[in-house]
Design a protein around this motif. Structure first.
Motif, short mmCIF file in Angstrom:
data_model
loop_
_atom_site.label_atom_id
_atom_site.label_comp_id
_atom_site.label_asym_id
_atom_site.label_seq_id
_atom_site.Cartn_x
_atom_site.Cartn_y
_atom_site.Cartn_z
N ALA A 1 -80.82 -96.09 46.09
CA ALA A 1 -80.69 -97.53 46.35
C ALA A 1 -80.17 -97.78 47.76
N PHE A 2 -79.26 -96.94 48.22
CA PHE A 2 -78.71 -97.08 49.57
C PHE A 2 -79.78 -96.93 50.63
N GLN A 3 -80.62 -95.89 50.51
CA GLN A 3 -81.63 -95.66 51.55
C GLN A 3 -82.62 -96.80 51.64
N ILE A 4 -82.89 -97.45 50.49
CA ILE A 4 -83.81 -98.59 50.50
C ILE A 4 -83.18 -99.77 51.23
N ASP A 5 -81.91 -100.05 50.93
CA ASP A 5 -81.22 -101.13 51.63
C ASP A 5 -81.10 -100.85 53.12
N ALA A 6 -80.83 -99.58 53.45
CA ALA A 6 -80.69 -99.21 54.85
C ALA A 6 -82.00 -99.41 55.60
N LEU A 7 -83.09 -98.94 55.01
CA LEU A 7 -84.40 -99.09 55.66
C LEU A 7 -84.76 -100.56 55.81
N ARG A 8 -84.50 -101.33 54.76
CA ARG A 8 -84.79 -102.77 54.82
C ARG A 8 -83.96 -103.44 55.92
N SER A 9 -82.69 -103.08 56.02
CA SER A 9 -81.81 -103.67 57.04
C SER A 9 -82.26 -103.30 58.45
N GLU A 10 -82.57 -102.02 58.65
CA GLU A 10 -82.96 -101.57 59.98
C GLU A 10 -84.32 -102.14 60.38
N HIS A 11 -85.24 -102.19 59.45
CA HIS A 11 -86.55 -102.78 59.74
C HIS A 11 -86.40 -104.27 60.06
N GLY A 12 -85.56 -104.97 59.29
CA GLY A 12 -85.36 -106.39 59.53
C GLY A 12 -84.72 -106.66 60.88
N ALA A 13 -83.71 -105.84 61.23
CA ALA A 13 -83.06 -105.99 62.54
C ALA A 13 -84.05 -105.73 63.67
#
Length: 438
Positions: free
Chosen positions: A194-206
């Motif tokens: 779950a963490f890696q998904i949130d991290a990827l989503r956050s980095e892609h969004g930024a």
């Protein structure tokens, strides 16, 4: 549900032993005999643009087969130096081994894996990336972007503590991985998956924000579904915990019945009926699943999985555009070109994302049905509360403790009723907004 990329059989059949050997080979502390054997560590980062993506493909042993110019420039190597070199050539000593253990654990299970990684350039400087590594036929493909989200700072602190524990406590890579995941769970994530998904989503969004890009409609929809579903899950977990704590109410009924001695029959029967009905509610599959604590490292829901797949498909599409213009990979004659490999991954991710999204809405509709069933069962409990209230009126002068139990029951039923109403409302609005009928 896991982020399953349908790896080729040759990859899926990698044994745990073989995988751990790869981890030791690629990330051991033994100095390399390759091109950066004499590299020093310099506390200075190598600059690169927010819009740039790193690309590399390796065989199953971690030997580099292909790359793009961004990787060459930032790492500081020539094409001849990187071709057929071990990927550990860019390993930085500040990286905890536990992170690599997590990555290899996911890959050997056939999943794509995301992680923050600090690399070392040939001249000793460093550069941070968020890497997404995917199993492909004959090896692994990695796409890496520049991390800039607020989560990045937190991760660097977690890594620093993990590295210190590895040094002082002599942790094995697996023990370090468990320690890292424990910190991630303590921060509010269900597991590393779950963490890696949130991290990827956050980095892609930024990254998209800094590039002034418009977020794709399918990612907006899946992201909205993920956010709302998490709110619903929070409500549901709170509701289920209330159901679990209601066991104390039944116990108190029995205690009060004992005080009545010869007149304890009616209260005992009420307590038994309430206990049986509560047991039925607590054994409902939705309640059991919600309260389950033993979630595996890579278990994620379809709504989270769809977000991950959509973002990775977007990154693959960007890499495809680059290689379709100029295929600068190192594939020899007769080997698969990078364009074909990336296109296959891009299309696979898109198909899997579509399926995961559809499964997500089906799961939400099932959640709505489960919540309605629980509501009906709780309504049955309310009838028992009415009987208890009548009995308490008869025994008011002899057993004032029943009034306290009634107060507990009133609060419990109010809390459960309000939570169920919020869940139903959220589900109804979500499905209506997306063109589904709840």
């Amino acid at each position: 549900m896991t982020v399953d990329t349908r790896a080729q059989p040759a990859i899926a059949e990698l044994s745990v032993h073989e995988t751990m050997l790869h981890e030791v080979e690629m990330h051991s502390s033994v100095p390399d005999s390759g091109p950066r054997a004499d590299a020093i560590v310099i506390d200075q980062d190598v600059p690169f643009g927010i819009g740039e993506l790193f690309f590399s493909r390796t065989d199953t042993r971690g030997v580099i087969q292909a790359f793009n110019p961004v990787f060459l420039r930032v790492a500081g190597y020539s094409a001849a130096q990187l071709t057929h070199a071990p990927h550990k050539v860019i390993r930085h000593p500040d990286m905890p081994k536990g992170v690599f253990w997590l990555m290899w654990d996911g890959l050997k299970r056939g999943h794509s894996v995301g992680a923050y990684v600090k690399n070392r350039a040939k001249d000793g400087r460093f550069y941070w990336v968020f890497a997404v590594v995917s199993p492909v036929a004959g090896g692994y493909l990695s796409v890496r972007l520049k991390p800039t989200s607020p989560l990045f700072a937190t991760v660097r602190e977690v890594y620093a503590r993990a590295l210190e524990r590895e040094r002082l406590e002599r942790l094995t890579p697996e023990q370090s991985a468990q320690s890292i995941e424990a910190e991630i769970v303590a921060a509010g994530f269900a597991n590393y998956g779950a963490f890696q998904i949130d991290a990827l989503r956050s980095e892609h969004g930024a990254r998209e924000t800094q590039k002034h890009a418009v977020c794709a409609d399918n990612l907006l929809a899946s992201g909205h579904l993920l956010d709302v579903k998490r709110q619903i899950d929070t409500e549901l977990r709170s509701l289920c915990l209330n159901l679990k704590e209601a066991e104390l109410i039944t116990t108190n009924m029995k205690i009060q019945a004992c005080k009545l001695r010869s007149d304890s029959g009616p209260i005992n029967e009420i307590a038994k009926n309430y206990e049986l009905m509560m047991r039925e509610i607590r054994s409902h599959p939705r309640v059991v699943y919600t309260l389950r604590e033993d979630r595996g490292t890579w278990e994620v829901n379809d709504e989270a999985r769809s977000v991950f797949l959509i973002v990775v498909a977007d990154l693959m599409a960007e890499m495809f555009e680059f290689f379709s213009v100029e295929d600068t990979g190192c594939a020899r004659d007769g080997e698969t070109s990078e364009v074909a490999v990336i296109a296959e991954l891009r299309d696979r991710y898109r198909r899997e994302a579509d399926r995961a999204t559809q499964e997500s809405y089906r799961a939400v509709r099932q959640l709505a049905a489960d919540a309605e069933m629980i509501r009906r069962m709780v309504t049955g409990l309310a009838m028992v509360r009415v009987v208890l209230r009548v009995e308490a009126g008869i025994l008011r002068e002899r057993l004032a403790g029943l009034q306290s139990i009634l107060g507990q029951l009133d609060r419990f039923h109010d809390q459960v009723g309000e939570a169920l109403e919020r869940i139903q409302d959220a589900v109804t609005v979500l499905l209506r907004d997306r063109g589904f009928v709840a």
